[in-house]
Design an enzyme around this catalytic site. Structure first.
Site, PDB file in Angstrom:
ATOM      1  N   ASP A 109       1.138  -1.467  -0.495  1.00  0.00           N
ATOM      2  CA  ASP A 109       0.036   0.293  -0.162  1.00  0.00           C
ATOM      3  C   ASP A 109       0.411   1.003   0.417  1.00  0.00           C
ATOM      4  OD1 ASP A 109       0.896  -0.688   2.190  1.00  0.00           O
ATOM      5  OD2 ASP A 109      -0.978   0.244   3.404  1.00  0.00           O
ATOM      6  N   ASP A 129      -1.147   7.383   5.425  1.00  0.00           N
ATOM      7  CA  ASP A 129      -2.203   7.242   5.388  1.00  0.00           C
ATOM      8  C   ASP A 129      -2.978   6.553   6.855  1.00  0.00           C
ATOM      9  OD1 ASP A 129      -3.728   5.038   5.088  1.00  0.00           O
ATOM     10  OD2 ASP A 129      -2.761   4.029   3.119  1.00  0.00           O
TER      11      ASP A 129
END
Length: 259
Positions: A109, A129
Protein backbone atom coordinates in the site's frame (compact mmCIF):
# COMPACT_ATOMS: atom_id res chain seq x y z
CA UNK A 1 -12.16 -0.68 -17.58
CA UNK A 2 -10.07 -2.11 -14.74
CA UNK A 3 -11.00 -3.14 -11.23
CA UNK A 4 -8.53 -1.95 -8.58
CA UNK A 5 -8.57 -3.45 -5.08
CA UNK A 6 -6.55 -2.53 -1.98
CA UNK A 7 -6.90 -4.92 0.96
CA UNK A 8 -6.32 -3.16 4.27
CA UNK A 9 -6.48 -4.46 7.82
CA UNK A 10 -9.99 -3.11 8.45
CA UNK A 11 -11.41 -2.33 5.01
CA UNK A 12 -11.06 -3.37 1.40
CA UNK A 13 -11.11 -0.37 -0.92
CA UNK A 14 -12.18 -1.07 -4.48
CA UNK A 15 -13.08 0.91 -7.53
CA UNK A 16 -13.36 0.74 -11.30
CA UNK A 17 -11.30 3.00 -13.52
CA UNK A 18 -11.38 4.10 -17.15
CA UNK A 19 -7.88 5.34 -17.89
CA UNK A 20 -7.36 8.19 -15.37
CA UNK A 21 -11.00 8.42 -14.28
CA UNK A 22 -12.21 6.70 -11.10
CA UNK A 23 -15.78 5.62 -11.88
CA UNK A 24 -16.57 4.74 -8.28
CA UNK A 25 -14.88 4.03 -4.98
CA UNK A 26 -16.34 1.71 -2.34
CA UNK A 27 -15.36 -0.04 0.87
CA UNK A 28 -16.22 -3.37 2.39
CA UNK A 29 -15.05 -4.93 5.62
CA UNK A 30 -11.92 -7.08 5.61
CA UNK A 31 -12.91 -10.53 6.89
CA UNK A 32 -10.14 -13.08 7.33
CA UNK A 33 -12.51 -16.07 7.45
CA UNK A 34 -14.61 -15.39 4.35
CA UNK A 35 -14.22 -17.83 1.50
CA UNK A 36 -13.45 -16.89 -2.08
CA UNK A 37 -17.06 -17.68 -3.03
CA UNK A 38 -18.35 -15.25 -0.38
CA UNK A 39 -16.00 -12.53 -1.58
CA UNK A 40 -16.99 -13.23 -5.19
CA UNK A 41 -20.66 -12.70 -4.34
CA UNK A 42 -19.85 -9.55 -2.38
CA UNK A 43 -17.75 -8.11 -5.21
CA UNK A 44 -20.52 -8.83 -7.73
CA UNK A 45 -23.08 -7.15 -5.47
CA UNK A 46 -20.84 -4.13 -5.07
CA UNK A 47 -20.38 -3.76 -8.83
CA UNK A 48 -24.15 -4.16 -9.31
CA UNK A 49 -24.75 -1.44 -6.72
CA UNK A 50 -22.75 1.04 -8.81
CA UNK A 51 -24.21 -0.13 -12.11
CA UNK A 52 -21.03 -1.79 -13.37
CA UNK A 53 -21.23 -4.92 -15.53
CA UNK A 54 -18.51 -7.28 -14.33
CA UNK A 55 -18.25 -8.65 -17.88
CA UNK A 56 -16.86 -5.27 -18.91
CA UNK A 57 -13.88 -5.54 -16.54
CA UNK A 58 -10.80 -5.94 -18.73
CA UNK A 59 -8.34 -6.57 -15.92
CA UNK A 60 -7.74 -6.32 -12.21
CA UNK A 61 -4.91 -5.31 -9.90
CA UNK A 62 -4.73 -6.04 -6.17
CA UNK A 63 -2.52 -4.80 -3.34
CA UNK A 64 -2.76 -6.24 0.15
CA UNK A 65 -1.32 -5.97 3.66
CA UNK A 66 -3.39 -8.97 4.82
CA UNK A 67 -1.89 -12.19 3.41
CA UNK A 68 -4.73 -14.34 4.77
CA UNK A 69 -7.25 -12.47 2.60
CA UNK A 70 -5.15 -12.03 -0.54
CA UNK A 71 -5.66 -15.53 -1.92
CA UNK A 72 -9.42 -15.44 -1.30
CA UNK A 73 -9.81 -12.10 -3.10
CA UNK A 74 -7.52 -13.15 -5.94
CA UNK A 75 -9.53 -16.34 -6.48
CA UNK A 76 -12.81 -14.42 -6.20
CA UNK A 77 -11.75 -11.90 -8.84
CA UNK A 78 -10.66 -14.68 -11.18
CA UNK A 79 -14.01 -16.44 -10.74
CA UNK A 80 -15.97 -13.25 -11.33
CA UNK A 81 -14.08 -11.79 -14.30
CA UNK A 82 -12.43 -14.87 -15.77
CA UNK A 83 -9.10 -13.03 -15.75
CA UNK A 84 -6.16 -13.57 -13.38
CA UNK A 85 -5.42 -10.33 -11.49
CA UNK A 86 -2.09 -8.58 -11.25
CA UNK A 87 -0.79 -8.34 -7.68
CA UNK A 88 1.50 -5.71 -6.21
CA UNK A 89 4.62 -7.52 -5.08
CA UNK A 90 7.83 -9.09 -6.34
CA UNK A 91 7.97 -9.14 -10.12
CA UNK A 92 5.69 -6.16 -10.66
CA UNK A 93 7.43 -3.15 -12.19
CA UNK A 94 6.77 -0.09 -10.05
CA UNK A 95 9.37 2.36 -11.36
CA UNK A 96 10.01 3.29 -7.73
CA UNK A 97 13.53 3.42 -6.34
CA UNK A 98 13.31 1.93 -2.83
CA UNK A 99 16.25 2.46 -0.49
CA UNK A 100 15.44 0.94 2.89
CA UNK A 101 17.26 -1.82 4.78
CA UNK A 102 15.05 -4.54 3.29
CA UNK A 103 13.04 -3.36 0.25
CA UNK A 104 10.92 -6.52 0.40
CA UNK A 105 9.46 -5.25 3.68
CA UNK A 106 7.96 -2.13 2.10
CA UNK A 107 4.18 -2.46 2.34
CA UNK A 108 2.42 -2.75 -1.00
CA UNK A 109 0.00 0.00 0.00
CA UNK A 110 2.90 2.36 0.71
CA UNK A 111 4.41 1.64 -2.70
CA UNK A 112 1.09 2.18 -4.47
CA UNK A 113 0.46 5.48 -2.69
CA UNK A 114 3.99 6.70 -3.42
CA UNK A 115 3.68 5.92 -7.14
CA UNK A 116 0.51 8.00 -7.42
CA UNK A 117 1.76 10.86 -5.22
CA UNK A 118 5.00 11.22 -7.18
CA UNK A 119 3.10 11.49 -10.44
CA UNK A 120 0.50 13.95 -9.16
CA UNK A 121 2.49 16.10 -6.73
CA UNK A 122 6.17 15.69 -7.58
CA UNK A 123 8.94 15.31 -5.02
CA UNK A 124 10.01 15.59 -2.23
CA UNK A 125 6.97 14.12 -0.50
CA UNK A 126 5.65 13.05 2.87
CA UNK A 127 2.69 10.70 2.42
CA UNK A 128 0.37 9.98 5.35
CA UNK A 129 -2.11 7.10 5.35
CA UNK A 130 -4.56 7.24 8.25
CA UNK A 131 -6.11 3.81 8.57
CA UNK A 132 -5.92 0.98 11.11
CA UNK A 133 -2.28 2.00 11.39
CA UNK A 134 -1.01 5.48 10.66
CA UNK A 135 1.88 5.29 8.20
CA UNK A 136 4.13 8.16 7.19
CA UNK A 137 6.26 7.61 4.09
CA UNK A 138 9.07 9.84 2.85
CA UNK A 139 10.10 10.22 -0.79
CA UNK A 140 13.17 12.43 -1.08
CA UNK A 141 13.90 15.15 -3.64
CA UNK A 142 15.49 12.55 -5.94
CA UNK A 143 12.26 10.51 -6.02
CA UNK A 144 13.65 7.78 -3.78
CA UNK A 145 11.48 5.96 -1.24
CA UNK A 146 13.70 6.24 1.86
CA UNK A 147 11.44 5.04 4.70
CA UNK A 148 9.16 6.63 7.26
CA UNK A 149 7.22 5.81 10.41
CA UNK A 150 4.45 3.44 11.51
CA UNK A 151 2.19 4.36 14.42
CA UNK A 152 -1.00 2.95 15.96
CA UNK A 153 -4.01 4.28 14.11
CA UNK A 154 -6.44 6.70 15.74
CA UNK A 155 -9.24 4.14 16.18
CA UNK A 156 -6.79 1.49 17.37
CA UNK A 157 -5.40 3.85 20.00
CA UNK A 158 -8.88 4.92 21.09
CA UNK A 159 -10.05 1.31 21.38
CA UNK A 160 -7.01 0.49 23.51
CA UNK A 161 -7.81 3.45 25.75
CA UNK A 162 -11.43 2.43 26.34
CA UNK A 163 -10.65 -1.27 26.76
CA UNK A 164 -7.76 -0.62 29.13
CA UNK A 165 -9.63 1.71 31.46
CA UNK A 166 -12.60 1.15 33.74
CA UNK A 167 -14.57 4.35 33.27
CA UNK A 168 -13.81 5.76 29.82
CA UNK A 169 -16.63 5.19 27.30
CA UNK A 170 -16.54 4.48 23.61
CA UNK A 171 -16.85 7.71 21.60
CA UNK A 172 -17.42 8.77 18.00
CA UNK A 173 -14.73 10.42 15.91
CA UNK A 174 -15.93 14.00 15.87
CA UNK A 175 -13.97 17.22 15.90
CA UNK A 176 -14.07 18.51 19.49
CA UNK A 177 -15.47 21.96 20.18
CA UNK A 178 -12.30 23.00 21.98
CA UNK A 179 -8.89 21.61 22.88
CA UNK A 180 -9.56 21.95 26.62
CA UNK A 181 -12.40 19.50 27.18
CA UNK A 182 -14.92 20.11 29.98
CA UNK A 183 -16.38 16.62 30.22
CA UNK A 184 -15.11 13.08 29.67
CA UNK A 185 -16.27 12.74 26.06
CA UNK A 186 -14.89 16.16 25.04
CA UNK A 187 -11.58 15.37 26.73
CA UNK A 188 -11.30 12.05 24.90
CA UNK A 189 -12.22 13.60 21.55
CA UNK A 190 -9.67 16.35 22.11
CA UNK A 191 -6.96 13.85 22.96
CA UNK A 192 -7.79 11.59 20.01
CA UNK A 193 -8.34 14.18 17.30
CA UNK A 194 -6.08 17.08 18.28
CA UNK A 195 -3.52 14.66 19.68
CA UNK A 196 -3.28 12.92 16.30
CA UNK A 197 -3.16 16.24 14.44
CA UNK A 198 -0.36 17.54 16.69
CA UNK A 199 1.53 14.28 16.25
CA UNK A 200 1.35 14.64 12.48
CA UNK A 201 2.46 18.28 12.60
CA UNK A 202 5.39 17.32 14.82
CA UNK A 203 6.44 14.31 12.76
CA UNK A 204 6.32 16.34 9.53
CA UNK A 205 8.47 19.05 11.08
CA UNK A 206 11.07 16.60 12.39
CA UNK A 207 11.23 14.66 9.13
CA UNK A 208 11.80 17.87 7.17
CA UNK A 209 14.51 18.92 9.62
CA UNK A 210 16.20 15.56 9.11
CA UNK A 211 15.95 15.88 5.32
CA UNK A 212 17.06 19.50 5.32
CA UNK A 213 14.25 20.75 3.09
CA UNK A 214 10.47 21.17 2.97
CA UNK A 215 8.16 18.59 1.41
CA UNK A 216 4.72 18.46 -0.12
CA UNK A 217 2.49 16.58 2.33
CA UNK A 218 -0.33 14.36 1.07
CA UNK A 219 -2.80 12.41 3.21
CA UNK A 220 -5.14 9.55 2.38
CA UNK A 221 -7.03 6.84 4.23
CA UNK A 222 -10.46 6.58 5.80
CA UNK A 223 -9.72 8.80 8.81
CA UNK A 224 -7.72 11.48 6.99
CA UNK A 225 -10.70 13.73 6.28
CA UNK A 226 -11.44 14.01 10.01
CA UNK A 227 -7.89 14.78 11.16
CA UNK A 228 -6.18 16.85 8.47
CA UNK A 229 -8.44 19.93 8.96
CA UNK A 230 -7.14 20.08 12.55
CA UNK A 231 -3.48 20.10 11.49
CA UNK A 232 -1.60 23.40 11.33
CA UNK A 233 0.60 22.18 8.50
CA UNK A 234 -0.84 22.39 4.98
CA UNK A 235 -1.78 18.86 3.95
CA UNK A 236 -3.33 17.84 0.63
CA UNK A 237 -6.19 15.39 1.13
CA UNK A 238 -6.38 12.79 -1.67
CA UNK A 239 -8.78 9.98 -0.81
CA UNK A 240 -8.32 8.32 -4.22
CA UNK A 241 -4.53 8.02 -3.95
CA UNK A 242 -4.40 4.22 -3.67
CA UNK A 243 -6.80 3.59 -6.53
CA UNK A 244 -4.88 6.01 -8.75
CA UNK A 245 -1.63 4.27 -7.87
CA UNK A 246 -3.07 0.87 -8.69
CA UNK A 247 -4.29 2.21 -12.03
CA UNK A 248 -0.83 3.56 -12.84
CA UNK A 249 0.82 0.25 -11.97
CA UNK A 250 -1.70 -1.76 -13.98
CA UNK A 251 -1.19 0.34 -17.11
CA UNK A 252 2.58 0.37 -16.65
CA UNK A 253 2.84 -3.40 -16.41
CA UNK A 254 0.17 -4.40 -18.92
CA UNK A 255 1.48 -1.96 -21.53
CA UNK A 256 5.05 -3.20 -21.10
CA UNK A 257 3.92 -6.82 -21.13
CA UNK A 258 1.90 -6.44 -24.33
CA UNK A 259 4.28 -4.12 -26.19
Amino acid sequence: MILAIDIGNSNIVLGCMEQETILFEARMATDRIKTSDQYCAELKNMLDLFGVDYHAVEGTIISSVVPQVMNSIRTAVHKLTGKPPLTVGPGLKTGLNIRIDNPAQAGSDLIVAAVAAIRDYGTPLIIIDLGTATTITVVDKNGTFIGGSILPGLKLSLNALTQGTAQLPGISLEAPRRVIGRNTVDCMQSGAMYGTACMLDGMIQRMEEELGYACTVVATGGIAKFVTPLCRREIILDKGLLLKGLGILYRRNVTEHTS
